[in-house]
Write a protein that holds these residues in place. Structure first.
Motif, PDB file in Angstrom:
ATOM      1  N   THR A   1      15.186  -6.733   0.605  1.00 20.53           N
ATOM      2  CA  THR A   1      15.996  -7.920   0.398  1.00 20.53           C
ATOM      3  C   THR A   1      17.424  -7.600  -0.030  1.00 20.53           C
ATOM      4  OG1 THR A   1      15.191  -8.099  -1.862  1.00 20.53           O
ATOM      5  CG2 THR A   1      14.015  -9.372  -0.183  1.00 20.53           C
TER       6      THR A   1
ATOM      7  N   TYR B   1      20.430  -4.786  -0.116  1.00 19.56           N
ATOM      8  CA  TYR B   1      20.900  -3.503   0.401  1.00 19.56           C
ATOM      9  C   TYR B   1      22.400  -3.600   0.630  1.00 19.56           C
ATOM     10  CZ  TYR B   1      20.639  -6.089   4.750  1.00 19.56           C
ATOM     11  OH  TYR B   1      20.790  -7.042   5.712  1.00 19.56           O
TER      12      TYR B   1
ATOM     13  N   LEU C   1      28.138  -6.714   7.316  1.00 26.61           N
ATOM     14  CA  LEU C   1      26.803  -6.576   7.896  1.00 26.61           C
ATOM     15  C   LEU C   1      26.283  -7.927   8.369  1.00 26.61           C
ATOM     16  CD1 LEU C   1      25.157  -4.555   5.001  1.00 26.61           C
ATOM     17  CD2 LEU C   1      26.130  -3.607   7.083  1.00 26.61           C
ATOM     18  N   THR C   2      25.409  -7.873   9.371  1.00 21.14           N
ATOM     19  CA  THR C   2      24.654  -9.046   9.800  1.00 21.14           C
ATOM     20  C   THR C   2      23.193  -8.637   9.896  1.00 21.14           C
ATOM     21  OG1 THR C   2      26.507  -9.881  11.097  1.00 21.14           O
ATOM     22  CG2 THR C   2      24.332 -10.735  11.642  1.00 21.14           C
ATOM     23  N   LYS C   3      22.304  -9.417   9.273  1.00 17.88           N
ATOM     24  CA  LYS C   3      20.871  -9.161   9.366  1.00 17.88           C
ATOM     25  C   LYS C   3      20.282 -10.118  10.387  1.00 17.88           C
ATOM     26  CE  LYS C   3      16.659  -8.884   6.636  1.00 17.88           C
ATOM     27  NZ  LYS C   3      16.049  -9.064   5.316  1.00 17.88           N
ATOM     28  N   THR C   4      19.524  -9.591  11.346  1.00 23.19           N
ATOM     29  CA  THR C   4      18.930 -10.412  12.392  1.00 23.19           C
ATOM     30  C   THR C   4      17.536 -10.877  11.967  1.00 23.19           C
ATOM     31  OG1 THR C   4      17.904  -8.551  13.558  1.00 23.19           O
ATOM     32  CG2 THR C   4      20.190  -9.104  14.157  1.00 23.19           C
ATOM     33  N   GLU C   5      17.000 -11.842  12.686  1.00 26.00           N
ATOM     34  CA  GLU C   5      15.664 -12.370  12.371  1.00 26.00           C
ATOM     35  C   GLU C   5      14.561 -11.342  12.582  1.00 26.00           C
ATOM     36  OE1 GLU C   5      14.859 -16.086  14.273  1.00 26.00           O
ATOM     37  OE2 GLU C   5      16.705 -16.982  13.522  1.00 26.00           O
TER      38      GLU C   5
ATOM     39  N   TYR D   1      14.716  -8.270  11.636  1.00 25.95           N
ATOM     40  CA  TYR D   1      14.901  -7.264  10.591  1.00 25.95           C
ATOM     41  C   TYR D   1      15.817  -6.109  10.977  1.00 25.95           C
ATOM     42  CZ  TYR D   1      10.988  -9.883   8.838  1.00 25.95           C
ATOM     43  OH  TYR D   1      10.182 -10.912   8.434  1.00 25.95           O
ATOM     44  N   LYS D   2      16.752  -6.341  11.858  1.00 26.81           N
ATOM     45  CA  LYS D   2      17.760  -5.341  12.189  1.00 26.81           C
ATOM     46  C   LYS D   2      19.008  -5.637  11.376  1.00 26.81           C
ATOM     47  CE  LYS D   2      16.128  -4.476  16.813  1.00 26.81           C
ATOM     48  NZ  LYS D   2      15.787  -5.329  17.914  1.00 26.81           N
ATOM     49  N   VAL D   3      19.759  -4.585  11.084  1.00 26.91           N
ATOM     50  CA  VAL D   3      21.034  -4.725  10.387  1.00 26.91           C
ATOM     51  C   VAL D   3      22.122  -4.250  11.339  1.00 26.91           C
ATOM     52  CG1 VAL D   3      22.427  -4.009   8.416  1.00 26.91           C
ATOM     53  CG2 VAL D   3      19.966  -4.353   8.139  1.00 26.91           C
TER      54      VAL D   3
ATOM     55  N   SER E   1      19.566   0.822  -1.105  1.00 26.54           N
ATOM     56  CA  SER E   1      18.589  -0.230  -1.338  1.00 26.54           C
ATOM     57  C   SER E   1      17.586   0.367  -2.318  1.00 26.54           C
ATOM     58  CB  SER E   1      17.890  -0.642  -0.047  1.00 26.54           C
ATOM     59  OG  SER E   1      16.892  -1.607  -0.315  1.00 26.54           O
TER      60      SER E   1
ATOM     61  N   TYR F   1      19.251   0.841  19.244  1.00 27.58           N
ATOM     62  CA  TYR F   1      19.271   0.732  17.786  1.00 27.58           C
ATOM     63  C   TYR F   1      18.657   1.986  17.192  1.00 27.58           C
ATOM     64  CZ  TYR F   1      20.152  -4.267  18.292  1.00 27.58           C
ATOM     65  OH  TYR F   1      20.703  -5.466  18.596  1.00 27.58           O
TER      66      TYR F   1
END
Length: 91
Positions: A2, A4, A20-24, A26-28, A46, A85
């Motif tokens: 949660t 990081y 940063l962008t966190k995707t649905e 769970y990718k950053v 983290s 990725y």
């Protein structure tokens, strides 16, 4: 995971945050990295996990202006490239 952060090394031991962008799924996604010619160093944090990585980029050699990411190296963590990725599993 949660909480990081990813920080870019600025020299003399200093760091600055990376957008940063966190995707649905769970990718950053790191924003605006690779916009230079050379090597930049980064720190991922983290609790209790910390690891370092570097990105080497260079000028695009086509008719357009810009940069391309040539290589990403990870220290002290296993990273597997999957479909564009890097997969990193932290304990």
């Amino acid at each position: 995971m949660t909480t990081y952060s990813i920080m870019r090394k600025t020299g003399q031991g200093g760091y600055t945050s990376v957008e940063l962008t966190k995707t649905e799924d769970y990718k950053v996604i790191l924003k605006k990295v690779g916009l230079y010619n050379g090597i930049q160093e980064y720190r991922f944090t983290s609790a209790p996990n910390i690891f370092f990585f570097s990105i080497r980029s260079s000028d695009v050699t086509t008719d357009c202006d810009g940069y391309q990411i040539d290589e990403i190296n990870f220290d002290s963590v296993v990273a597997t490239k999957e479909n564009g990725y890097y997969r990193i599993v932290l304990d």
